[in-house]
Design a protein around this motif. Structure first.
Motif, PDB file in Angstrom:
ATOM      1  N   GLN A  15       0.832  -1.202   0.000  1.00 36.44           N
ATOM      2  CA  GLN A  15       0.000   0.000   0.000  1.00 36.44           C
ATOM      3  C   GLN A  15       0.873   1.261   0.000  1.00 36.44           C
ATOM      4  OE1 GLN A  15      -3.519   0.165  -0.026  1.00 36.44           O
ATOM      5  NE2 GLN A  15      -3.460  -2.041  -0.356  1.00 36.44           N
ATOM      6  N   THR A  16       0.346   2.347  -0.530  1.00 32.00           N
ATOM      7  CA  THR A  16       1.102   3.597  -0.632  1.00 32.00           C
ATOM      8  C   THR A  16       1.567   4.110   0.723  1.00 32.00           C
ATOM      9  OG1 THR A  16      -0.947   4.889  -0.600  1.00 32.00           O
ATOM     10  CG2 THR A  16      -0.012   4.366  -2.750  1.00 32.00           C
ATOM     11  N   GLY A  17       0.797   3.872   1.770  1.00 36.32           N
ATOM     12  CA  GLY A  17       1.137   4.393   3.092  1.00 36.32           C
ATOM     13  C   GLY A  17       2.110   3.550   3.886  1.00 36.32           C
ATOM     14  N   ALA A  18       2.528   2.428   3.359  1.00 37.37           N
ATOM     15  CA  ALA A  18       3.487   1.566   4.064  1.00 37.37           C
ATOM     16  C   ALA A  18       4.863   2.231   4.105  1.00 37.37           C
ATOM     17  CB  ALA A  18       3.585   0.212   3.374  1.00 37.37           C
ATOM     18  N   SER A  19       5.648   1.889   5.099  1.00 34.08           N
ATOM     19  CA  SER A  19       6.987   2.473   5.225  1.00 34.08           C
ATOM     20  C   SER A  19       7.950   1.850   4.223  1.00 34.08           C
ATOM     21  CB  SER A  19       7.536   2.264   6.638  1.00 34.08           C
ATOM     22  OG  SER A  19       7.902   0.907   6.836  1.00 34.08           O
ATOM     23  N   LEU A  20       9.006   2.584   3.910  1.00 33.15           N
ATOM     24  CA  LEU A  20      10.051   2.040   3.050  1.00 33.15           C
ATOM     25  C   LEU A  20      10.697   0.819   3.696  1.00 33.15           C
ATOM     26  CD1 LEU A  20      11.902   5.140   1.577  1.00 33.15           C
ATOM     27  CD2 LEU A  20      10.239   3.651   0.473  1.00 33.15           C
ATOM     28  N   THR A  21      10.786   0.840   5.013  1.00 35.04           N
ATOM     29  CA  THR A  21      11.339  -0.303   5.726  1.00 35.04           C
ATOM     30  C   THR A  21      10.488  -1.543   5.476  1.00 35.04           C
ATOM     31  OG1 THR A  21      12.239   1.152   7.421  1.00 35.04           O
ATOM     32  CG2 THR A  21      12.022  -1.181   7.996  1.00 35.04           C
ATOM     33  N   ARG A  22       9.169  -1.395   5.511  1.00 30.53           N
ATOM     34  CA  ARG A  22       8.273  -2.524   5.235  1.00 30.53           C
ATOM     35  C   ARG A  22       8.488  -3.042   3.816  1.00 30.53           C
ATOM     36  NH1 ARG A  22       5.966  -7.016   6.102  1.00 30.53           N
ATOM     37  NH2 ARG A  22       3.866  -7.270   5.304  1.00 30.53           N
ATOM     38  N   ALA A  23       8.644  -2.124   2.854  1.00 28.56           N
ATOM     39  CA  ALA A  23       8.896  -2.530   1.468  1.00 28.56           C
ATOM     40  C   ALA A  23      10.194  -3.314   1.376  1.00 28.56           C
ATOM     41  CB  ALA A  23       8.943  -1.305   0.558  1.00 28.56           C
ATOM     42  N   ALA A  24      11.228  -2.847   2.060  1.00 25.35           N
ATOM     43  CA  ALA A  24      12.520  -3.540   2.032  1.00 25.35           C
ATOM     44  C   ALA A  24      12.407  -4.936   2.642  1.00 25.35           C
ATOM     45  CB  ALA A  24      13.576  -2.717   2.761  1.00 25.35           C
ATOM     46  N   TYR A  25      11.662  -5.066   3.741  1.00 26.84           N
ATOM     47  CA  TYR A  25      11.453  -6.379   4.349  1.00 26.84           C
ATOM     48  C   TYR A  25      10.734  -7.322   3.388  1.00 26.84           C
ATOM     49  CZ  TYR A  25      12.695  -4.671   9.054  1.00 26.84           C
ATOM     50  OH  TYR A  25      13.344  -4.166  10.144  1.00 26.84           O
ATOM     51  N   LEU A  26       9.688  -6.818   2.722  1.00 23.18           N
ATOM     52  CA  LEU A  26       8.956  -7.647   1.764  1.00 23.18           C
ATOM     53  C   LEU A  26       9.868  -8.105   0.635  1.00 23.18           C
ATOM     54  CD1 LEU A  26       5.511  -5.825   1.413  1.00 23.18           C
ATOM     55  CD2 LEU A  26       5.924  -8.109   2.354  1.00 23.18           C
ATOM     56  N   MET A  27      10.688  -7.195   0.125  1.00 23.73           N
ATOM     57  CA  MET A  27      11.610  -7.540  -0.963  1.00 23.73           C
ATOM     58  C   MET A  27      12.611  -8.596  -0.501  1.00 23.73           C
ATOM     59  SD  MET A  27      12.400  -3.911  -2.770  1.00 23.73           S
ATOM     60  CE  MET A  27      11.062  -2.860  -3.322  1.00 23.73           C
ATOM     61  N   ARG A  28      13.143  -8.400   0.676  1.00 18.94           N
ATOM     62  CA  ARG A  28      14.112  -9.361   1.206  1.00 18.94           C
ATOM     63  C   ARG A  28      13.479 -10.734   1.394  1.00 18.94           C
ATOM     64  NH1 ARG A  28      15.422  -8.685   7.222  1.00 18.94           N
ATOM     65  NH2 ARG A  28      13.391  -9.669   7.245  1.00 18.94           N
ATOM     66  N   ASP A  29      12.327 -10.765   2.039  1.00 14.43           N
ATOM     67  CA  ASP A  29      11.697 -12.037   2.375  1.00 14.43           C
ATOM     68  C   ASP A  29      11.202 -12.799   1.147  1.00 14.43           C
ATOM     69  OD1 ASP A  29      12.269 -11.365   4.978  1.00 14.43           O
ATOM     70  OD2 ASP A  29      10.194 -10.849   5.502  1.00 14.43           O
ATOM     71  N   ILE A  35       8.067  -4.149  -6.313  1.00  8.66           N
ATOM     72  CA  ILE A  35       6.752  -4.398  -5.732  1.00  8.66           C
ATOM     73  C   ILE A  35       5.744  -3.411  -6.326  1.00  8.66           C
ATOM     74  CG2 ILE A  35       5.341  -4.528  -3.642  1.00  8.66           C
ATOM     75  CD1 ILE A  35       7.841  -5.030  -2.024  1.00  8.66           C
ATOM     76  N   PRO A  36       4.665  -3.913  -6.899  1.00  6.25           N
ATOM     77  CA  PRO A  36       3.597  -3.021  -7.333  1.00  6.25           C
ATOM     78  C   PRO A  36       2.967  -2.335  -6.118  1.00  6.25           C
ATOM     79  CG  PRO A  36       3.418  -5.164  -8.393  1.00  6.25           C
ATOM     80  CD  PRO A  36       4.434  -5.298  -7.299  1.00  6.25           C
ATOM     81  N   VAL A  37       2.685  -1.053  -6.264  1.00  8.28           N
ATOM     82  CA  VAL A  37       2.094  -0.264  -5.187  1.00  8.28           C
ATOM     83  C   VAL A  37       0.611  -0.077  -5.500  1.00  8.28           C
ATOM     84  CG1 VAL A  37       2.178   1.909  -3.913  1.00  8.28           C
ATOM     85  CG2 VAL A  37       4.295   0.933  -4.846  1.00  8.28           C
ATOM     86  N   VAL A  38      -0.210  -0.332  -4.502  1.00  8.52           N
ATOM     87  CA  VAL A  38      -1.652  -0.253  -4.695  1.00  8.52           C
ATOM     88  C   VAL A  38      -2.299   0.703  -3.701  1.00  8.52           C
ATOM     89  CG1 VAL A  38      -1.861  -2.576  -5.698  1.00  8.52           C
ATOM     90  CG2 VAL A  38      -2.003  -2.297  -3.228  1.00  8.52           C
ATOM     91  N   ASP A  39      -3.429   1.221  -4.119  1.00  4.40           N
ATOM     92  CA  ASP A  39      -4.310   1.989  -3.246  1.00  4.40           C
ATOM     93  C   ASP A  39      -5.586   1.168  -3.197  1.00  4.40           C
ATOM     94  OD1 ASP A  39      -5.719   3.810  -1.796  1.00  4.40           O
ATOM     95  OD2 ASP A  39      -5.785   5.356  -3.345  1.00  4.40           O
ATOM     96  N   GLY A  40      -5.791   0.472  -2.092  1.00  3.18           N
ATOM     97  CA  GLY A  40      -6.827  -0.550  -2.057  1.00  3.18           C
ATOM     98  C   GLY A  40      -6.326  -1.713  -2.886  1.00  3.18           C
ATOM     99  N   LYS A  41      -6.980  -1.986  -4.011  1.00  2.00           N
ATOM    100  CA  LYS A  41      -6.511  -3.028  -4.933  1.00  2.00           C
ATOM    101  C   LYS A  41      -6.042  -2.442  -6.250  1.00  2.00           C
ATOM    102  CE  LYS A  41      -9.374  -6.727  -3.126  1.00  2.00           C
ATOM    103  NZ  LYS A  41     -10.341  -7.770  -3.453  1.00  2.00           N
ATOM    104  N   ARG A  42      -6.194  -1.136  -6.419  1.00  2.00           N
ATOM    105  CA  ARG A  42      -5.885  -0.470  -7.682  1.00  2.00           C
ATOM    106  C   ARG A  42      -4.391  -0.137  -7.774  1.00  2.00           C
ATOM    107  NH1 ARG A  42      -8.445   2.257 -11.695  1.00  2.00           N
ATOM    108  NH2 ARG A  42      -7.506   4.186 -12.410  1.00  2.00           N
ATOM    109  N   LEU A  43      -3.772  -0.520  -8.882  1.00  2.00           N
ATOM    110  CA  LEU A  43      -2.354  -0.233  -9.112  1.00  2.00           C
ATOM    111  C   LEU A  43      -2.148   1.274  -9.272  1.00  2.00           C
ATOM    112  CD1 LEU A  43       0.524  -1.364  -9.778  1.00  2.00           C
ATOM    113  CD2 LEU A  43      -0.160  -1.193 -12.179  1.00  2.00           C
ATOM    114  N   VAL A  44      -1.235   1.839  -8.480  1.00  3.81           N
ATOM    115  CA  VAL A  44      -0.943   3.273  -8.564  1.00  3.81           C
ATOM    116  C   VAL A  44       0.543   3.566  -8.763  1.00  3.81           C
ATOM    117  CG1 VAL A  44      -2.982   3.995  -7.266  1.00  3.81           C
ATOM    118  CG2 VAL A  44      -0.832   3.539  -6.036  1.00  3.81           C
TER     119      VAL A  44
END
Length: 142
Positions: A15-29, A35-44
């Motif tokens: 989601q757009t409001g997630a932290s960069l740290t969360r994005a990095a964790y997702l990428m690592r794991d 990672i596609p960024v969504v607002d709800g389910k819509r690609l933004v």
């Protein structure tokens, strides 16, 4: 052959409001760099490991305090699941990208198609040319 025949369904999104740290964790794991960024389910947008390093870390911005929306690319090049794979290859070459989010008619993400998906299903000539084109340094041709 259509994109739905080769894409990876159920892509990891953020989601757009997630932290960069969360994005990095997702990428690592998930062992991914995109990672596609969504607002709800819509690609933004799209956030990449490179976006995090070049746009945030290199500018000394705290990753825990900034959101994905602050650093994402907000004009993602994408395709639809019923697109012809050859058309998608040309699109990837034109924009020199290795991965494309796959969306439906509602702009909801349904998967990702990557260079690796194409390499596994298309001829070596097609996948080799795509790799050569997207790896070339220099200005993008839009």
């Amino acid at each position: 052959m259509q994109v739905k025949d080769i894409m990876t369904p159920n892509a990891t999104t953020i989601q757009t409001g997630a932290s960069l740290t969360r994005a990095a964790y997702l990428m690592r794991d998930a062992n991914i760099g995109f990672i596609p960024v969504v607002d709800g389910k819509r690609l933004v947008g799209i956030i990449t490991d490179r976006d995090i390093v070049i746009r945030a870390v290199a500018d000394n911005r705290p990753a825990t305090e900034k959101t994905v929306g602050d650093f994402m690319s907000d004009r993602p090049v994408c395709c639809q699941e019923d697109d012809d794979v050859n058309d998608v290859v040309r699109k990837m070459e034109k924009y020199r990208v290795r991965r494309l989010p796959v969306i439906d008619d509602n702009h909801t993400i349904v998967g990702v198609v990557a260079l690796g998906d194409i390499a596994q299903r298309m001829s070596h000539a097609v996948s080799g040319e795509l790799l050569s084109t997207v790896s070339r340094h220099g200005d993008l041709v839009a």
